[in-house]
Design an enzyme around this catalytic site. Structure first.
Site, PDB file in Angstrom:
ATOM      1  N   GLY A   1      -2.507  -7.054   4.592  1.00 30.18           N
ATOM      2  CA  GLY A   1      -1.801  -5.808   4.889  1.00 30.18           C
ATOM      3  C   GLY A   1      -0.530  -5.756   4.068  1.00 30.18           C
ATOM      4  N   ASP A   2       0.321  -4.771   4.365  1.00 30.18           N
ATOM      5  CA  ASP A   2       1.595  -4.601   3.668  1.00 30.18           C
ATOM      6  C   ASP A   2       1.419  -4.668   2.141  1.00 30.18           C
ATOM      7  OD1 ASP A   2       2.491  -4.381   6.225  1.00 30.18           O
ATOM      8  OD2 ASP A   2       3.800  -6.125   6.199  1.00 30.18           O
ATOM      9  N   ASN A   3       1.951  -5.732   1.536  1.00 32.09           N
ATOM     10  CA  ASN A   3       1.908  -5.799   0.069  1.00 32.09           C
ATOM     11  C   ASN A   3       0.616  -6.463  -0.421  1.00 32.09           C
ATOM     12  OD1 ASN A   3       4.689  -5.626   1.065  1.00 32.09           O
ATOM     13  ND2 ASN A   3       5.262  -5.721  -1.096  1.00 32.09           N
ATOM     14  N   TRP A   4      -0.491  -6.008   0.075  1.00 38.63           N
ATOM     15  CA  TRP A   4      -1.759  -6.675  -0.214  1.00 38.63           C
ATOM     16  C   TRP A   4      -2.525  -6.033  -1.381  1.00 38.63           C
ATOM     17  CZ3 TRP A   4      -7.071  -5.167   1.161  1.00 38.63           C
ATOM     18  CH2 TRP A   4      -7.197  -3.802   1.489  1.00 38.63           C
TER      19      TRP A   4
ATOM     20  N   PHE B   1       0.863  -1.201   0.000  1.00 35.44           N
ATOM     21  CA  PHE B   1       0.000   0.000   0.000  1.00 35.44           C
ATOM     22  C   PHE B   1       0.892   1.241   0.000  1.00 35.44           C
ATOM     23  CE2 PHE B   1       0.347  -1.173   4.556  1.00 35.44           C
ATOM     24  CZ  PHE B   1       0.764   0.022   5.113  1.00 35.44           C
TER      25      PHE B   1
END
Lengths: 717, 717
Positions: A310-313, A216
């Site tokens: 989350g993170d690289n979602w 994100f």
């Protein structure tokens, strides 16, 4: 009781891990940020999760392929033209350890200089880039216009690692370089590496993808602090290759401005443009396809694939169209409260979901003199309401188990929590709880952003959002069926027949209120018809707000109230008298709290039932419209009292207030959840004090019940 | 001391009138609402004013010419179409004693049915009027669209007489019928009657026109209460004849919607359309021409013509282009405070102005047990600041002198007031007071609505306006030169070279803030250039606000602040720290009071000087821009402290804070006014308590001064 619990572990902690597994009934072990599981732990009788990074943490590869780094479009700061020549040092304010300008691709083709005073792009012949000084010089500028440059950069540091690195002062630990699996070498590498990794990690049962390809949007400033964060942001999905492929597929070219969007970067608060929705769809399809390839490799190796939410979602939206195609076994996410719990537990099409509860076993909470139980209790009690409606299948924790181990009261408390969780899970047994109403939350995003409305950074409080997010938090544990509906859903399919109440909430102009979408007459008439025929409409804040045709709230006729913008001050406003008794405030004990509230709401006629009037304005009202009703609330920060106000608003708007007291507790600190399919019901004390309440069974018969603090009383129906 | 004071008198009060004239030094006598001057009083040594009604109070004529009654366009309430046929009882909610539908002219041609959901007019073939039931039936309506009828009515009761009649319960006293001098018989009659009246009233020295032809818009509802009031409203100027003449002259036809304007009826809060401005100009020219004819008749009879600023004043705007052509000798108006005093005293091109002070000698104030001095003091002290800057030439009172006579303390107090007034007037002697700065208030209306911004009904308080009107009230008595500037003035002539500071204040979207006018790049750049070169810009509330190009405040770059609408929540806002000491708050004693205030204001960068930050938002700030500065204030309800805050904002924004302490008092309760041309200066205590203050002379030398409550200390320079 045992199972459904995941613990972090770490090297040199074997015996204690066994003990903790026993005490908390854990059946799975995971590594965590900063920890790795040694072989001896992996050999325990537990499911082993291993964190897996697809697009970072492989610097040996990345450094060989710097042309395949991820990219972003960034907007320079605004520079006012003093004279006809204006210089824009476009990298100013950015963190050069995170991003570097892309001088590989033709700037004239891929960059854009915008005149922000007119909103028009400056002809590419009128500006030049100094690649040494990172300055764009615009010639023939209009004095006192503001100019910006939208420019491409390469991202050379993964934002999550960057955050951890800077926060924890990791010194010269290498910066993890994010590469783009859309590029040929990276795409190939990501698969080959996984194949090998699975061979190298035979003890891993569950590959915990953290996450897939694109983080994100998280951009730092020149002081190495957060400059821009959007948990939903597609910023890092951009690349010249992506834009070229998009053009080929969609038949038109995206401009930098389509991504940069005035510096808003298409925040979820923006009413999305058709072009941006096209782009999101394009990315989601790509991500789903590529992620499926990896999941298939995992499955081929006989393991399970779990995704961290989350993170690289970005592009994996679990409520999106393409998510099921990925074929994941499980999703795990962080639980901040009820809404974020439901965000995980409602995910369709996976075998199981897991919630990571707080606190994280990190030194910021687990230090001498602090009581980590406090945060744990708040987190658990907050999320438990939502678990009672739709539990995640597993719960877990993260961090250093060895830290938590040093806090025996905490260890005891989590022992109770894990037992309580398993009891809830078993008693619900996958059945559908009793829902008195079906409620749709209506905004631009609908199901795609289910439980995610009003969120900027994951689960963080914002002054501008808590008065709306409270509605989601209240709903997450409420005895109603909740769905999320977009304006396009209604335009395409109409309003589903089984919906009892529609909620529209948010600040005017945002994607959550709806902005100019409310100029579409099909929407307005669909909702009027729905309410007229007996449906309920609950507007919170600035619902359906866009100034047109003499109204600000385009559903003012339904709500019976509108907001005075100044244009109709000449019209006398006589209707200011509160209804002394009203269903909406029957059991209100505390003063109303509308959070940030909304000013200058007035009643259109004496038909409006004014429930709360103060400071010369209405904050709660109701209004009959055909067989249905509109209810207006000026804001709904989360609290048990406000949850009750919302529940009452829902029943009242649907004209079904007589049905509220089934599986109901009079005391707002308490709630009743019934599971007709399993023949059980639970009376829950949401507070940290003992409570007494009248409890109504499904037939509406009441009895007095006493509950210990935070107690759940299970009964048979 | 004697002169410059006008008293009301009445029958049977001869000796007391003489006594009161003596005690208050009055040199003029007037009749009033409900009183007539008998011959014996007219024979006294005093100028005699006689109230004169042009377009009402002649029922014997009006009843013979009902087709020449004044007209209005009204909008029906909104009716939602349930089915394809919708019935609109358009007179519902109106007061049938005030207005009756005009069925004389072709409804199909002159009326309009609007689909308010689409904003489009319904084809005239699709609807019909039932003239017996006063119902419009629309066929082929779209279900769940809202419809309104814009219809013409005849006004059959003058609004001011209607108000007095109903309020004072005048029973079967005839309703005065307003006729339209644009019509042939009425135009003729209005002149002939005046000629005869002047013959019949030889003792009248001053014909006090109350007023000319068209009353400001004042429409009552079906319960005989005010429904709509706009002191600036052109509602009653409409007629079929006017519209036809307009079309002939301007070459295009006005639609009913041009007048009805979504039910806002072109309130001054609306950014005016070009068509409406054309219409106003058309009416103003007509009114000026016709009024001049009457004034010439008055002059021909050797009398003076005075206009009351109110009631039927529409089209006579004293700051308008055509006002001087009327040739009036004087204007009299009601004084509510400083701004309304300046509204009168600043009127150009008349021989003298007169302020009617409060309280009116009516039983609502003059009853046993009440002290009318209180209202008189507030009114006097409030207006006195403005008098010190630009005095009216005369003051006066209205009502029943016999009532006031019964309150000896009041009679004493007004004796002091009239003396104080004459002393002020004589000391100023027509000279220009010292002004430290020249300030322009910028909005859509400019000079035409000088001192009248943010007003709905004359001088009344509105929750939505007091936080802005306070700026005008503060300026009315401040030691600065004030002018009013419109956006069109700037576009046509640029910003006058002698202006030091521009103020833009108001709620977003209104004519006072400017709404979409701020999308015009010439305006934005003109002001940027002005500030850049050393000018000041003070924005209050939502200045230059319209959402475009990533900004809400289009002058955010000048102000250094913008308002968060939700779209830029992803951008971190680090700048929240108050400057501990700042020129703007140097002598602040009390907590800040921003009135209704504005939420979610944030600083764009660390260059913004945050003067007040609370509740997560900025309320006072300053920002350098070139050689000038922008100052932001979240609201400015009137108070002495806020007056000081405004003065400081003006000096600071102009970069001339070093010059503030000339003719200055440190104590915010006090002010200094200097008159270099007459060699005098005054130290004024605006409060009702004794005060001490340092007083600075024109060279900046300070001395300590003590003042009695409300005292004015006159000194020679």
């Amino acid at each position: 009781m045992k199972g459904r619990v995941t613990l972090p572990s770490e090297a040199g902690f074997l015996e204690e891990t066994k003990e903790m597994m026993e005490r908390w009934g854990a059946d799975a072990l995971r590594d965590s940020d900063g920890t790795k599981l040694p072989e001896e732990i992996k050999a325990l009788d537990a499911t082993i999760y291993t964190t897996y990074f697809v697009a970072r943490g492989h610097n040996e590869f990345a450094k060989e392929h710097m042309e395949e780094c991820q990219q972003l479009y960034l907007m320079s700061r605004r520079v006012t033209a003093g004279k006809q020549t204006v210089q824009i040092p476009f990298m100013e304010g950015y963190f050069t350890q995170q991003v570097v300008p892309d001088y590989v691709h033709d700037c004239k083709r891929w960059w854009e200089v915008m005149d922000r005073t007119t909103g028009e792009a400056v002809d590419a012949d009128s500006w030049d880039v100094d690649q040494t000084r990172h300055v764009v010089t615009v010639k023939g500028a209009v004095p006192f216009h503001e100019y910006t440059v939208s420019f491409l950069v390469y991202a050379v540091w993964d934002p999550t690692q960057m955050y951890n690195h800077i926060t924890n002062d990791w010194g010269d630990k290498p910066h993890e370089i994010p590469f783009d699996v859309r590029q040929p070498a990276s795409g190939q590498y990501s698969k080959e590496y996984l194949v090998q990794w699975l061979k190298d990690n035979p003890r891993t049962d569950v590959v915990r993808f953290t996450t897939f390809f694109y983080h994100f949007t998280l951009v730092f400033n020149d002081r190495a602090k957060e400059k821009f964060v959007d948990w939903f942001g597609y910023g890092a999905t951009v690349s010249v290759k992506a834009l070229e492929e998009f053009e080929k597929e969609y038949g038109y070219r995206l401009r930098p401005e389509d991504i940069v969007d005035n510096g808003y970067y298409n925040s979820t608060f923006r009413v999305p443009s058709v072009r941006y929705l096209d782009y999101m769809d394009f990315i989601q399809r790509f991500v789903a396809e590529k992620a499926r390839e990896l999941v298939e490799i995992v499955h081929g190796a006989g393991r399970e694939a779990m995704m961290f939410l989350g993170d690289n979602w970005i592009g994996t939206e679990p409520y999106g169209k393409y998510f099921p195609e990925i074929g994941l076994d499980a999703v795990v996410g962080s639980v901040g409260g009820g809404a974020t719990l439901r965000l995980i537990s409602d995910i369709p099409g996976v075998k199981y979901t897991e919630g990571r509860f707080l606190p994280y076993f990190f030194p910021d909470t687990f230090y001498e003199g602090n009581d980590p139980c406090k945060e744990a209790m708040e987190n658990w009690i907050g999320a438990r309401r939502a678990l009672m409606r739709k539990p995640v299948d597993r719960i877990g924790y993260g961090g250093y188990l060895s830290l938590a181990y040093k806090f025996p009261r905490f260890v005891d408390y989590i022992g109770q929590v894990t037992d309580e969780f398993r009891r809830i899970y078993d008693n619900i047994a996958g059945s559908r709880p009793y829902c008195g109403l079906k409620v749709a939350v209506l905004n631009c995003w609908g199901q795609l952003r289910a439980w995610q409305a009003f969120m900027v950074a994951h689960a963080l409080w914002y002054k501008q959002t808590y008065s709306y997010f409270g509605m989601l938090e209240a709903l997450s544990g409420a005895g109603v069926d909740v769905m999320f509906l977009s304006f396009d859903d209604i335009k395409r399919d109409g309003i589903p027949a089984d919906i009892d109440v529609i909620i529209n909430a948010g600040a005017a102009g945002t994607a959550f209120s709806g902005g100019e979408r409310w100029l579409e007459e099909e929407l307005v008439t669909a909702i009027r018809r729905f309410v007229y025929n007996g449906g309920g409409f609950v507007g919170i804040g600035e619902p359906a707000a866009v100034h047109f045709g003499g109204r600000y709230f385009q559903l003012a006729d339904v709500l019976g109230v509108d907001k005075e913008l100044g244009f109709s001050l000449s019209t006398d406003k006589y209707f200011t008298k509160e209804v002394p008794c009203h269903f909406l405030k029957e059991d209100r004990r505390e003063a109303f709290d509308f959070g940030e509230s909304v000013k200058n709401i007035y009643a259109l006629s004496e038909d409006t039932e004014i429930v709360e009037y103060s400071d010369g304005e209405i904050h709660v009202s109701a209004h009959g419209y055909g067989k249905g009703r509109g209810v207006y609330l000026a804001g709904l920060p989360y609290s048990y009292e406000n949850t009750r106000l919302l529940i009452r608003s829902l029943y009242y708007s649907a004209g079904r207030e007589g049905e509220m007291k089934r599986w109901y507790a009079d005391n707002p600190m308490c709630e009743v959840h019934a599971y007709p399919e399993t023949g059980k019901y639970a009376v829950v004390n949401n507070s940290m004090e003992a409570q007494k309440t009248a409890v109504y069974d499904g037939a509406g018969n009441a009895r007095e019940v006493s509950l210990e603090k935070s107690e759940i009383l299970w009964e048979n129906i």
